[in-house]
Design a protein around this motif. Structure first.
Motif, mmCIF file in Angstrom:
data_model
loop_
_atom_site.group_PDB
_atom_site.id
_atom_site.type_symbol
_atom_site.label_atom_id
_atom_site.label_comp_id
_atom_site.label_asym_id
_atom_site.label_seq_id
_atom_site.Cartn_x
_atom_site.Cartn_y
_atom_site.Cartn_z
ATOM 1 N N PHE A 12 0.821 -1.207 0.000
ATOM 2 C CA PHE A 12 0.000 0.000 0.000
ATOM 3 C C PHE A 12 0.858 1.262 0.000
ATOM 4 O O PHE A 12 0.550 2.239 -0.696
ATOM 5 C CB PHE A 12 -0.957 0.023 1.194
ATOM 6 N N ASP A 13 1.941 1.237 0.753
ATOM 7 C CA ASP A 13 2.842 2.395 0.786
ATOM 8 C C ASP A 13 3.448 2.649 -0.586
ATOM 9 O O ASP A 13 3.518 3.798 -1.039
ATOM 10 C CB ASP A 13 3.957 2.191 1.820
ATOM 11 N N SER A 14 3.880 1.592 -1.267
ATOM 12 C CA SER A 14 4.481 1.780 -2.594
ATOM 13 C C SER A 14 3.441 2.235 -3.611
ATOM 14 O O SER A 14 3.733 3.042 -4.491
ATOM 15 C CB SER A 14 5.188 0.510 -3.064
ATOM 16 N N LEU A 15 2.210 1.763 -3.469
ATOM 17 C CA LEU A 15 1.144 2.205 -4.368
ATOM 18 C C LEU A 15 0.812 3.676 -4.146
ATOM 19 O O LEU A 15 0.506 4.396 -5.100
ATOM 20 C CB LEU A 15 -0.113 1.346 -4.173
ATOM 21 N N ASP A 16 0.883 4.121 -2.901
ATOM 22 C CA ASP A 16 0.631 5.530 -2.597
ATOM 23 C C ASP A 16 1.654 6.450 -3.262
ATOM 24 O O ASP A 16 1.354 7.604 -3.574
ATOM 25 C CB ASP A 16 0.644 5.771 -1.085
ATOM 26 N N GLU A 17 2.864 5.947 -3.469
ATOM 27 C CA GLU A 17 3.931 6.752 -4.067
ATOM 28 C C GLU A 17 3.872 6.789 -5.593
ATOM 29 O O GLU A 17 4.500 7.657 -6.212
ATOM 30 C CB GLU A 17 5.289 6.208 -3.622
ATOM 31 N N LEU A 18 3.138 5.893 -6.220
ATOM 32 C CA LEU A 18 3.113 5.809 -7.682
ATOM 33 C C LEU A 18 2.697 7.096 -8.387
ATOM 34 O O LEU A 18 3.294 7.456 -9.396
ATOM 35 C CB LEU A 18 2.204 4.661 -8.138
ATOM 36 N N PRO A 19 1.691 7.818 -7.915
ATOM 37 C CA PRO A 19 1.255 9.000 -8.665
ATOM 38 C C PRO A 19 2.197 10.205 -8.588
ATOM 39 O O PRO A 19 2.019 11.172 -9.326
ATOM 40 C CB PRO A 19 -0.097 9.361 -8.057
ATOM 41 N N ALA A 20 3.180 10.168 -7.728
ATOM 42 C CA ALA A 20 4.042 11.339 -7.518
ATOM 43 C C ALA A 20 4.612 11.942 -8.807
ATOM 44 O O ALA A 20 4.592 13.164 -8.963
ATOM 45 C CB ALA A 20 5.155 10.989 -6.538
ATOM 46 N N PRO A 21 5.124 11.149 -9.746
ATOM 47 C CA PRO A 21 5.722 11.768 -10.930
ATOM 48 C C PRO A 21 4.721 12.250 -11.994
ATOM 49 O O PRO A 21 5.110 12.906 -12.951
ATOM 50 C CB PRO A 21 6.603 10.655 -11.508
ATOM 51 N N PHE A 22 3.435 11.964 -11.820
ATOM 52 C CA PHE A 22 2.454 12.336 -12.834
ATOM 53 C C PHE A 22 1.955 13.755 -12.637
ATOM 54 O O PHE A 22 1.792 14.225 -11.516
ATOM 55 C CB PHE A 22 1.262 11.376 -12.816
ATOM 56 N N THR A 23 1.676 14.425 -13.754
ATOM 57 C CA THR A 23 1.068 15.756 -13.692
ATOM 58 C C THR A 23 -0.388 15.596 -13.273
ATOM 59 O O THR A 23 -0.939 14.492 -13.313
ATOM 60 C CB THR A 23 1.113 16.451 -15.061
ATOM 61 N N ALA A 24 -1.021 16.700 -12.926
ATOM 62 C CA ALA A 24 -2.434 16.668 -12.542
ATOM 63 C C ALA A 24 -3.280 16.151 -13.705
ATOM 64 O O ALA A 24 -4.222 15.373 -13.504
ATOM 65 C CB ALA A 24 -2.901 18.049 -12.109
ATOM 66 N N GLN A 25 -2.945 16.548 -14.920
ATOM 67 C CA GLN A 25 -3.692 16.103 -16.104
ATOM 68 C C GLN A 25 -3.521 14.594 -16.313
ATOM 69 O O GLN A 25 -4.488 13.891 -16.605
ATOM 70 C CB GLN A 25 -3.227 16.873 -17.336
ATOM 71 N N GLU A 26 -2.314 14.098 -16.154
ATOM 72 C CA GLU A 26 -2.079 12.659 -16.292
ATOM 73 C C GLU A 26 -2.823 11.882 -15.209
ATOM 74 O O GLU A 26 -3.445 10.853 -15.492
ATOM 75 C CB GLU A 26 -0.583 12.352 -16.216
ATOM 76 N N SER A 27 -2.775 12.383 -13.987
ATOM 77 C CA SER A 27 -3.471 11.725 -12.879
ATOM 78 C C SER A 27 -4.970 11.674 -13.129
ATOM 79 O O SER A 27 -5.623 10.662 -12.849
ATOM 80 C CB SER A 27 -3.186 12.439 -11.558
ATOM 81 N N ALA A 28 -5.524 12.757 -13.672
ATOM 82 C CA ALA A 28 -6.958 12.792 -13.975
ATOM 83 C C ALA A 28 -7.307 11.755 -15.037
ATOM 84 O O ALA A 28 -8.332 11.061 -14.930
ATOM 85 C CB ALA A 28 -7.372 14.187 -14.422
ATOM 86 N N ALA A 29 -6.471 11.606 -16.053
ATOM 87 C CA ALA A 29 -6.717 10.627 -17.110
ATOM 88 C C ALA A 29 -6.627 9.205 -16.561
ATOM 89 O O ALA A 29 -7.458 8.347 -16.887
ATOM 90 C CB ALA A 29 -5.727 10.822 -18.253
ATOM 91 N N ILE A 30 -5.650 8.951 -15.736
ATOM 92 C CA ILE A 30 -5.490 7.623 -15.131
ATOM 93 C C ILE A 30 -6.679 7.312 -14.228
ATOM 94 O O ILE A 30 -7.236 6.205 -14.268
ATOM 95 C CB ILE A 30 -4.163 7.535 -14.353
ATOM 96 N N ASN A 31 -7.085 8.292 -13.432
ATOM 97 C CA ASN A 31 -8.226 8.122 -12.535
ATOM 98 C C ASN A 31 -9.483 7.801 -13.337
ATOM 99 O O ASN A 31 -10.240 6.885 -12.986
ATOM 100 C CB ASN A 31 -8.415 9.391 -11.704
ATOM 101 N N ARG A 32 -9.703 8.534 -14.410
ATOM 102 C CA ARG A 32 -10.880 8.298 -15.258
ATOM 103 C C ARG A 32 -10.842 6.897 -15.846
ATOM 104 O O ARG A 32 -11.840 6.175 -15.846
ATOM 105 C CB ARG A 32 -10.947 9.345 -16.371
ATOM 106 N N TYR A 33 -9.688 6.496 -16.356
ATOM 107 C CA TYR A 33 -9.542 5.162 -16.930
ATOM 108 C C TYR A 33 -9.867 4.085 -15.887
ATOM 109 O O TYR A 33 -10.624 3.147 -16.160
ATOM 110 C CB TYR A 33 -8.127 4.949 -17.465
ATOM 111 N N LEU A 34 -9.303 4.212 -14.686
ATOM 112 C CA LEU A 34 -9.520 3.200 -13.652
ATOM 113 C C LEU A 34 -10.981 3.149 -13.211
ATOM 114 O O LEU A 34 -11.524 2.067 -12.969
ATOM 115 C CB LEU A 34 -8.597 3.452 -12.456
ATOM 116 N N ARG A 35 -11.635 4.298 -13.128
ATOM 117 C CA ARG A 35 -13.055 4.309 -12.752
ATOM 118 C C ARG A 35 -13.907 3.634 -13.830
ATOM 119 O O ARG A 35 -14.805 2.849 -13.523
ATOM 120 C CB ARG A 35 -13.547 5.738 -12.516
ATOM 121 N N LEU A 36 -13.605 3.915 -15.099
ATOM 122 C CA LEU A 36 -14.351 3.276 -16.184
ATOM 123 C C LEU A 36 -14.079 1.770 -16.230
ATOM 124 O O LEU A 36 -14.986 0.974 -16.470
ATOM 125 C CB LEU A 36 -14.007 3.926 -17.526
ATOM 126 N N ALA A 37 -12.842 1.379 -15.992
ATOM 127 C CA ALA A 37 -12.496 -0.042 -15.972
ATOM 128 C C ALA A 37 -13.227 -0.741 -14.830
ATOM 129 O O ALA A 37 -13.765 -1.848 -15.003
ATOM 130 C CB ALA A 37 -10.985 -0.223 -15.840
#
Length: 67
Positions: A12-37
Motif C-alpha cells: 500500500f505504501d508503494s502504491l501511494d507513491e506511484l502518482p508522484a511523478p504524474f502531472t495533474a492532467q495525467e493523474s486525472a486521465a489515469i483516474n478516469r480510466y480506472l473508474r471506467l475499468a
C-alpha cells in the motif's frame, strides 16, 4: 485482519507513491480510466448470474449419468 493489513502495508505504501511523478492532467486521465475499468468489471460481474452478494455462483445441478 490486522495481520493481513500489516503484511500488505509495504504494498500500500508503494502504491501511494506511484502518482508522484504524474502531472495533474495525467493523474486525472489515469483516474478516469480506472473508474471506467472498474465500472466495466462491475457490470460484467453483475451479468454472470450470481444469486448472492459474495459473487459465488449457485451450485450447478450435476449432469445425469447415462447408463
Amino acid at each position: 485482519m490486522d495481520r493481513v493489513l500489516t503484511e500488505l502495508k509495504p504494498l500500500f505504501d508503494s502504491l501511494d507513491e506511484l502518482p508522484a511523478p504524474f502531472t495533474a492532467q495525467e493523474s486525472a486521465a489515469i483516474n478516469r480510466y480506472l473508474r471506467l475499468a472498474a465500472q466495466q468489471l462491475t457490470e460484467f460481474a453483475a451479468g454472470l448470474g450470481h444469486d448472492d452478494d459474495e459473487g459465488v455462483r449457485p451450485e450447478q445441478p450435476k449432469a445425469r449419468s447415462r447408463r
